[in-house]
Design an enzyme around this catalytic site. Structure first.
Site, short mmCIF file in Angstrom:
data_model
loop_
_atom_site.label_atom_id
_atom_site.label_comp_id
_atom_site.label_asym_id
_atom_site.label_seq_id
_atom_site.Cartn_x
_atom_site.Cartn_y
_atom_site.Cartn_z
N CYS A 8 62.79 41.11 8.12
CA CYS A 8 63.17 40.77 6.68
C CYS A 8 63.39 42.01 5.77
CB CYS A 8 61.84 39.98 5.99
SG CYS A 8 60.38 41.08 5.67
N CYS A 10 58.98 37.00 4.53
CA CYS A 10 59.38 37.54 5.78
C CYS A 10 59.45 36.31 6.73
CB CYS A 10 58.27 38.14 6.50
SG CYS A 10 58.89 38.85 7.91
N GLU A 62 37.10 44.98 60.22
CA GLU A 62 37.91 43.68 60.44
C GLU A 62 38.91 43.66 59.04
OE1 GLU A 62 35.44 40.49 60.76
OE2 GLU A 62 34.19 41.66 62.05
N CYS A 76 60.60 46.20 8.29
CA CYS A 76 60.55 44.88 8.83
C CYS A 76 61.84 44.70 9.78
CB CYS A 76 59.84 43.83 8.33
SG CYS A 76 59.53 42.15 9.24
N LYS A 126 40.34 41.34 55.85
CA LYS A 126 39.66 40.54 54.88
C LYS A 126 40.66 39.64 54.52
CE LYS A 126 36.88 40.43 50.99
NZ LYS A 126 37.39 39.01 50.30
N TYR A 175 34.75 34.92 62.56
CA TYR A 175 34.47 36.35 62.83
C TYR A 175 32.77 36.20 62.88
CZ TYR A 175 34.56 35.07 57.74
OH TYR A 175 34.35 34.54 56.46
N CYS A 190 54.07 44.21 8.06
CA CYS A 190 55.36 43.84 7.32
C CYS A 190 54.68 43.43 5.82
CB CYS A 190 56.21 42.93 7.80
SG CYS A 190 57.07 42.07 6.62
N LYS A 241 37.72 46.64 49.10
CA LYS A 241 38.79 46.06 48.51
C LYS A 241 39.80 46.82 48.14
CE LYS A 241 38.16 42.24 46.70
NZ LYS A 241 38.14 40.83 46.79
N ASP A 296 42.49 36.62 53.09
CA ASP A 296 42.63 35.70 51.82
C ASP A 296 42.73 34.50 52.14
OD1 ASP A 296 42.30 35.73 49.31
OD2 ASP A 296 44.12 36.61 48.71
S1 IVH Z 1 32.15 38.54 56.74
C1 IVH Z 1 27.68 37.26 56.00
N1 IVH Z 1 34.52 38.68 57.72
O1 IVH Z 1 35.76 37.30 52.38
C2 IVH Z 1 29.26 37.39 56.45
N2 IVH Z 1 34.29 37.69 55.35
O2 IVH Z 1 34.53 38.20 49.62
C3 IVH Z 1 30.01 37.53 55.25
N3 IVH Z 1 36.41 37.27 54.55
O3 IVH Z 1 32.88 34.93 51.72
C4 IVH Z 1 31.40 37.19 55.41
N4 IVH Z 1 38.08 37.88 56.11
O4 IVH Z 1 35.18 34.13 52.96
C5 IVH Z 1 33.83 38.33 56.48
N5 IVH Z 1 36.56 39.31 58.27
C6 IVH Z 1 35.85 38.80 57.50
C7 IVH Z 1 36.43 38.05 56.32
C8 IVH Z 1 35.46 37.49 55.50
C9 IVH Z 1 37.56 37.15 54.90
C10 IVH Z 1 35.94 36.45 53.30
C11 IVH Z 1 34.71 35.39 53.47
C12 IVH Z 1 33.86 35.99 52.31
C13 IVH Z 1 34.65 36.78 51.56
C14 IVH Z 1 33.80 37.76 50.60
#
Ligand code: IVH
Length: 681
Positions: A413, A434, A114, A410, A116, A223, A428, A316, A118
């Site tokens: 100065c 200076c 999936e 320098c 992630k 999720y 310097c 990441k 933010d």
């Molecule tokens: S799974 C036990 N799925 O990322 C389940 N987290 O850095 C753990 N996050 O704390 C989380 N998208 O807030 C999961 N598709 C996704 C996510 C996700 C964003 C966040 C979540 C978690 C953080 C970890």
């Protein structure tokens, strides 16, 4: 690294991470990007694992993050709301994959991958299909009740298409387009702007007034099912992560649509490659991908650590690197005469802020990287808040560029520039003669933590230098109202005030004066140790190197610097003049106490928590340090005292549990006053 340096670095990282946790989770005002935070966390985890002695039961690496605002109503979680472990490259991803195959005994397990998001993690309970509770993740054990606010987010259904009872987890976020519009509006209205969409989302959801949440365009993706009502046939059919997401979609919960079923490690790599390239194509920020073992019963088999599941990882994305041009290399001269090169860049956005300068630190770094004016360079902000030049893109180098040469005079100065054999920096030799050093020295001398002369900031210092009224630090105390009135922008009132402020700074403590003189390596702490030990400037001036290094907290570096500074005739003259002009040179005894007044908290480890009403928190912390105490960032068995302000955080509870003495701010100030010590009000 030696183990002592390791320990020091571990402590430094813990403090830094605690600080950034506070900014991120509690204040929604981060100073660094998530990628930068991860660099710190990864380094700490690595050092802790290499050095098991360095682990304590309360390391930040175990904790999920922020605290909660008790004014919002608290929701407790069981099991805790976990975070994720991170991987950053194919190799680490493969290690995760191999571990999963080993623990499950399944040679070719399937995964659901999936994006992630933010955003801000939320936990929501539906009962018979109705939304009954919503909470932020908080510290993973307790979160804030945001039910009323979440009910105002249109994307989150108040009623599901099926009457299921379950507790689910997802991410609330603000679309990029909404974030840009919101900031534009706030800027127009003169309100502060949010650093990034995540903060805007958090700031919009963690509101006491649901109307505010309603007025912000928030959205969400879900999720995970954390709990399901037993014996519900619809829910018992959900045996995989993939089916979870499909089910959410069916009942009307928003799901991020780019998830993918991956049968092999190869499939996962492909997913990673694709998204690494298109991460910017969406209307919401993603900071990585999440790779989850698909089979829920196998997930349960593998289990979790205190902080994160073993059946999933976050991949990441690497911190952002951006290409830009070096327009110039500028040399600035600091307070102690150090020449620092800075690259002046064509402005670019990197990890959320516009960058137009980057320090190049010193000649060695500049030469190693061979950075030239006119070069194209990659900039990033990793590990630190400060932008850095990663490397030159040599293929873009033009023919006419020449290697940068450090000046031998320098730029401020014209004095000779030297580089001592054991130092990386050029310096310097002009000293206070200076203009650049004098400028920095004056600004430092008058600054809040030094002689605290209000009204004598950078701009006034520049005016005074230009007018020629001030040629040395002690000239400040010769200034008269008429002199100031002759300067542009000075009216009678501001002139009178500044002269008064200068006058009253004459009675500042000896430790402030020592700090204000700006000896290299002598910070506030060393200055207060020196003041308490020698008690008069004269005694300090007569101290030998041996006497100095004998003092705990004063190392060789500081001792050498003090001796060098105080033996220079020009500095001796400044000190003599300051004395003649009436500046206090003695450590003040406090009436009614046996011990030297300024050290009543000697050796005590003190934690402060909450919002302070009488003294600003920073002043309180500095004062504690001046009184000989050590301000610690977290409560432990070694804590001697916790000073609490309003709305204290979890530190108070911890102190109560550990039976650490607790005193409210007011009472602490009263106790000090009884000892004859006046708070720095
Ligand atoms: S799974 C036990 N799925 O990322 C389940 N987290 O850095 C753990 N996050 O704390 C989380 N998208 O807030 C999961 N598709 C996704 C996510 C996700 C964003 C966040 C979540 C978690 C953080 C970890």
């Amino acid at each position: 690294m030696t183990s002592e340096r390791n320990d020091r670095r571990i402590q430094e990282l813990r403090d830094l991470i605690a600080y950034h946790n506070h900014l991120y989770y509690d204040l929604d005002q981060p100073e660094i990007s998530d990628a930068e935070y991860d660099v710190l966390m990864d380094e700490l985890q690595r050092l802790e694992s290499e050095n098991p002695n360095g682990r304590t039961e309360e390391s930040v690496t175990d904790r999920v993050g922020g605290t909660v605002n008790p004014a919002m109503g608290i929701v407790s979680f069981s099991p805790p709301v976990l975070s994720l472990n991170n991987v950053h490259n194919a190799e680490e991803l493969q290690e995760f994959y191999t571990r999963v195959t080993q623990v499950t005994g399944d040679e070719s397990p399937a995964f659901t991958c999936e994006l992630k998001i933010d955003g801000l993690s939320v936990v929501i309970r539906y009962q018979e299909g109705r939304l009954v509770q919503a909470a932020t993740r908080g510290d993973g054990l307790r979160g804030e009740d945001v039910t009323a606010n979440v009910l105002r987010i249109r994307a989150i259904p108040a009623v599901l298409r099926q009457p299921v009872s379950m507790e689910i987890r997802g991410e609330v976020y603000m679309p990029r387009s909404a974030f840009i519009a919101l900031n534009a509006r706030r800027e127009h209205e003169g309100q502060g702007i949010f650093a990034n969409p995540r903060n805007a989302a958090a700031g919009s959801l963690r509101q006491l007034d649901p109307e505010v949440t309603a007025s912000r365009e928030l959205s969400a993706f879900f999720y995970q099912i954390r709990h399901a009502a037993p014996r519900n046939p619809a829910l018992s059919r959900i045996t995989t992560q993939y089916l979870t997401l499909k089910f959410f979609h069916e009942v009307g919960l928003p799901v991020e649509e780019h998830f993918r079923y991956c049968e092999t490690l190869e499939d996962i790599y492909n997913y990673v490659d694709e998204w690494e390239r298109q991460r910017d194509s969406l209307d919401y920020d993603i900071d990585g991908l999440v790779i989850k073992l698909n089979d829920l019963s196998k997930q349960a088999l593998i289990g979790e650590t205190q902080k994160a599941p073993r059946w999933a990882v976050a991949y990441k994305f690497a911190p952002e690197e951006v290409l830009t041009e070096v327009l110039d290399i500028e040399i600035s001269v600091g307070r102690t005469g150090t020449l620092t090169p800075t690259a002046i860049l064509k402005p670019v956005r990197v990890a959320g802020t516009t960058v137009s300068r980057a320090s190049l630190h010193n000649e060695d770094i500049l030469r190693d990287k061979d950075i030239r004016i006119g070069d194209f360079v990659f900039i990033r902000k990793a590990g630190e808040i400060i932008p850095e030049v990663v490397r030159v893109e040599k293929t873009l180098r033009r023919d006419n560029t020449i290697p940068f040469r450090f000046p031998d005079r320098c730029p401020a100065c014209g004095s000779a520039v030297v580089r001592l054999p054991e130092e990386a920096a050029h310096r310097c030799t002009g000293g206070m003669a200076c203009s650049a050093q004098l400028r920095e020295a004056l600004i430092h001398f008058a600054s809040r933590d030094a002689m605290d002369i209000e009204g004598l900031g950078e701009k006034t210092v520049d005016l005074l230098l230009e007018s020629g009224f001030v040629k040395r630090v002690d000239d400040i105390y010769r200034l008269k109202e008429e002199d100031l009135l002759a300067l542009p922008r000075f009216g009678r009132l501001s002139a009178v005030k500044l002269v008064q402020n200068i006058e009253s700074s004459k009675s500042r403590s000896l430790s402030r004066l020592i700090f204000a003189l700006g000896m290299r390596f002598v910070g506030q702490r060393a200055a207060s140790v020196l003041a308490a030990r020698f008690r008069t400037m004269e005694a300090l001036q007569q101290a030998s190197y041996e006497e100095l290094v004998d003092i705990p907290d004063i190392g060789e570096r500081i001792a050498t610097s003090v001796i060098t500074f105080l033996s220079q005739p020009s500095n001796r003259e400044v000190i003599r003049n300051l004395r003649d002009l009436g500046v206090n040179m003695n450590h003040v005894e406090v009436a009614g106490t046996e011990s030297p007044g300024e050290k009543v908290l000697e050796g005590q480890s003190i934690v402060v928590t909450g919002t302070f009403k009488i003294l600003p928190r920073k002043t309180l912390e500095l004062w504690i340090a001046q009184l000989g105490g050590r301000v610690a960032s977290s409560v432990s068995s070694r804590t001697d005292l916790v000073i609490v302000g309003e709305k204290p955080g979890s530190k108070l509870e911890k102190a109560q549990k550990m039976n650490v003495p607790i005193v409210p701010e007011k009472e602490f100030l009263e106790q000090m006053t009884k000892l004859g010590i006046t708070p720095p009000l």
